[in-house]
Motif scaffolding. Structure first.
Motif, PDB file in Angstrom:
ATOM      1  N   SER A 129     -10.936  35.839 -23.430  1.00  0.00           N
ATOM      2  CA  SER A 129     -10.045  36.148 -24.552  1.00  0.00           C
ATOM      3  C   SER A 129     -10.470  37.426 -25.272  1.00  0.00           C
ATOM      4  O   SER A 129     -11.546  37.980 -25.023  1.00  0.00           O
ATOM      5  CB  SER A 129     -10.059  34.984 -25.546  1.00  0.00           C
ATOM      6  N   GLY A 131     -11.361  37.740 -28.433  1.00  0.00           N
ATOM      7  CA  GLY A 131     -12.569  37.500 -29.216  1.00  0.00           C
ATOM      8  C   GLY A 131     -13.809  37.486 -28.349  1.00  0.00           C
ATOM      9  O   GLY A 131     -14.876  37.976 -28.761  1.00  0.00           O
ATOM     10  N   SER A 156     -10.333  44.458 -35.662  1.00  0.00           N
ATOM     11  CA  SER A 156      -8.895  44.682 -35.799  1.00  0.00           C
ATOM     12  C   SER A 156      -8.058  43.802 -34.878  1.00  0.00           C
ATOM     13  O   SER A 156      -6.932  43.442 -35.216  1.00  0.00           O
ATOM     14  CB  SER A 156      -8.571  46.160 -35.546  1.00  0.00           C
ATOM     15  N   ALA A 157      -8.587  43.441 -33.699  1.00  0.00           N
ATOM     16  CA  ALA A 157      -7.805  42.673 -32.733  1.00  0.00           C
ATOM     17  C   ALA A 157      -8.074  41.169 -32.819  1.00  0.00           C
ATOM     18  O   ALA A 157      -7.609  40.413 -31.977  1.00  0.00           O
ATOM     19  CB  ALA A 157      -8.117  43.159 -31.321  1.00  0.00           C
ATOM     20  N   LEU A 158      -8.811  40.749 -33.846  1.00  0.00           N
ATOM     21  CA  LEU A 158      -9.226  39.353 -33.939  1.00  0.00           C
ATOM     22  C   LEU A 158      -8.404  38.586 -34.967  1.00  0.00           C
ATOM     23  O   LEU A 158      -7.997  39.143 -35.996  1.00  0.00           O
ATOM     24  CB  LEU A 158     -10.710  39.272 -34.326  1.00  0.00           C
ATOM     25  N   ASP A 159      -8.192  37.300 -34.704  1.00  0.00           N
ATOM     26  CA  ASP A 159      -7.561  36.450 -35.711  1.00  0.00           C
ATOM     27  C   ASP A 159      -8.585  36.101 -36.784  1.00  0.00           C
ATOM     28  O   ASP A 159      -9.768  36.454 -36.677  1.00  0.00           O
ATOM     29  CB  ASP A 159      -6.968  35.191 -35.076  1.00  0.00           C
ATOM     30  N   ASP A 160      -8.145  35.418 -37.834  1.00  0.00           N
ATOM     31  CA  ASP A 160      -9.020  35.178 -38.986  1.00  0.00           C
ATOM     32  C   ASP A 160     -10.286  34.413 -38.607  1.00  0.00           C
ATOM     33  O   ASP A 160     -11.386  34.735 -39.072  1.00  0.00           O
ATOM     34  CB  ASP A 160      -8.260  34.421 -40.075  1.00  0.00           C
ATOM     35  N   ALA A 161     -10.139  33.377 -37.747  1.00  0.00           N
ATOM     36  CA  ALA A 161     -11.287  32.555 -37.380  1.00  0.00           C
ATOM     37  C   ALA A 161     -12.317  33.368 -36.591  1.00  0.00           C
ATOM     38  O   ALA A 161     -13.526  33.315 -36.885  1.00  0.00           O
ATOM     39  CB  ALA A 161     -10.832  31.344 -36.569  1.00  0.00           C
ATOM     40  N   ASN A 162     -11.826  34.157 -35.621  1.00  0.00           N
ATOM     41  CA  ASN A 162     -12.747  34.978 -34.832  1.00  0.00           C
ATOM     42  C   ASN A 162     -13.343  36.110 -35.661  1.00  0.00           C
ATOM     43  O   ASN A 162     -14.488  36.493 -35.460  1.00  0.00           O
ATOM     44  CB  ASN A 162     -12.025  35.553 -33.612  1.00  0.00           C
ATOM     45  N   ARG A 163     -12.557  36.648 -36.601  1.00  0.00           N
ATOM     46  CA  ARG A 163     -13.074  37.708 -37.464  1.00  0.00           C
ATOM     47  C   ARG A 163     -14.241  37.186 -38.296  1.00  0.00           C
ATOM     48  O   ARG A 163     -15.306  37.821 -38.371  1.00  0.00           O
ATOM     49  CB  ARG A 163     -11.975  38.239 -38.390  1.00  0.00           C
ATOM     50  N   ASP A 164     -14.071  36.013 -38.901  1.00  0.00           N
ATOM     51  CA  ASP A 164     -15.139  35.437 -39.714  1.00  0.00           C
ATOM     52  C   ASP A 164     -16.384  35.168 -38.872  1.00  0.00           C
ATOM     53  O   ASP A 164     -17.511  35.435 -39.306  1.00  0.00           O
ATOM     54  CB  ASP A 164     -14.668  34.141 -40.374  1.00  0.00           C
ATOM     55  N   ARG A 187      -9.558  47.568 -43.415  1.00  0.00           N
ATOM     56  CA  ARG A 187      -9.534  46.445 -44.357  1.00  0.00           C
ATOM     57  C   ARG A 187     -10.660  46.569 -45.375  1.00  0.00           C
ATOM     58  O   ARG A 187     -11.833  46.426 -45.039  1.00  0.00           O
ATOM     59  CB  ARG A 187      -9.661  45.119 -43.600  1.00  0.00           C
TER      60      ARG A 187
END
Length: 212
Positions: A129, A131, A156-164, A187
């Motif tokens: 994936s 992430g 930049s290409a990650l959803d909130d869960a993967n970003r955290d 951001r």
């Protein structure tokens, strides 16, 4: 200690940078095309400034009075925005690509555990994936034990869960490795969460932002 003081003429404006960074995390914020990635590329040696100086721990990366230090000798880890993984290599082969043979890889084993990618080592990039690709690319950028880490839009290409998760992992690695890290982001929330220092670049001009 990273010391940066250089100028670079771009198509529509002149990039002017001057700052120092110890073993801290620096965020570069600003709109697209403002010169953020060019700054990273100058540090890495992919492009060269017109004038000025870049040095890390007393070693000149660039000085307009002499020949620039080669990319291979800079010990810079670089996480590119598109991750730049080789599609024909496995995850493990991607990670070890820039590591000299007969190198002790115990730190890489530890990194794969920290970043949760041990089970991915035999897979190819198209099998994992976004992430997971980010974490593989981060591991690769640290595999050669760099003296500084550069990250271009790492979340930049990650959803909130993967970003955290990735932000937490990055901070953990920074605490262990104690090297300067510079990341580019759009951001301001990411900058305020992670950075000890925030610099805004707009049309090549740099200003310091307060850290909350």
């Amino acid at each position: 200690m990273l010391q940066v003081d250089f100028q670079k003429q771009l198509e529509h404006f002149r990039l002017e940078t001057k700052f120092e960074l110890d073993k801290e995390i620096l965020a570069l914020v600003g709109s697209s095309g403002s010169g953020k990635t060019t700054l990273l590329n100058c540090l890495a040696g992919i492009v060269h400034p017109d004038t000025g100086q870049i040095s890390l721990n007393g070693i000149d990366f660039f000085n307009h009075h002499q020949k620039p230090l080669k990319i291979q000798k800079r010990k810079v880890g670089y996480l590119f925005q598109d991750y730049a993984l080789f599609p024909h290599l496995t995850v493990e082969q991607n990670i070890l690509y820039a590591v000299p043979r007969k190198t002790d890889v115990s730190h890489i084993t530890e990194l794969t555990k920290i970043l949760g990618i041990t089970s991915l080592l035999a897979k190819y990039p198209h099998q994992i994936s976004g992430g997971e690709k980010q974490r593989v690319a981060l591991t690769r950028s640290l595999a050669a034990q760099p003296d500084i880490l550069l990250l271009d839009e790492p979340f930049s290409a990650l959803d909130d869960a993967n970003r955290d998760r990735c932000q937490h992992e990055l901070m953990r690695i920074h605490q262990q490795w104690q090297i300067p890290m510079i990341f580019v982001t759009h951001r301001i929330a990411d900058a305020e969460k992670l950075a000890n220092q925030i610099l805004r670049i707009e049309k090549g001009q740099m200003t310091e932002e307060p850290v909350r």
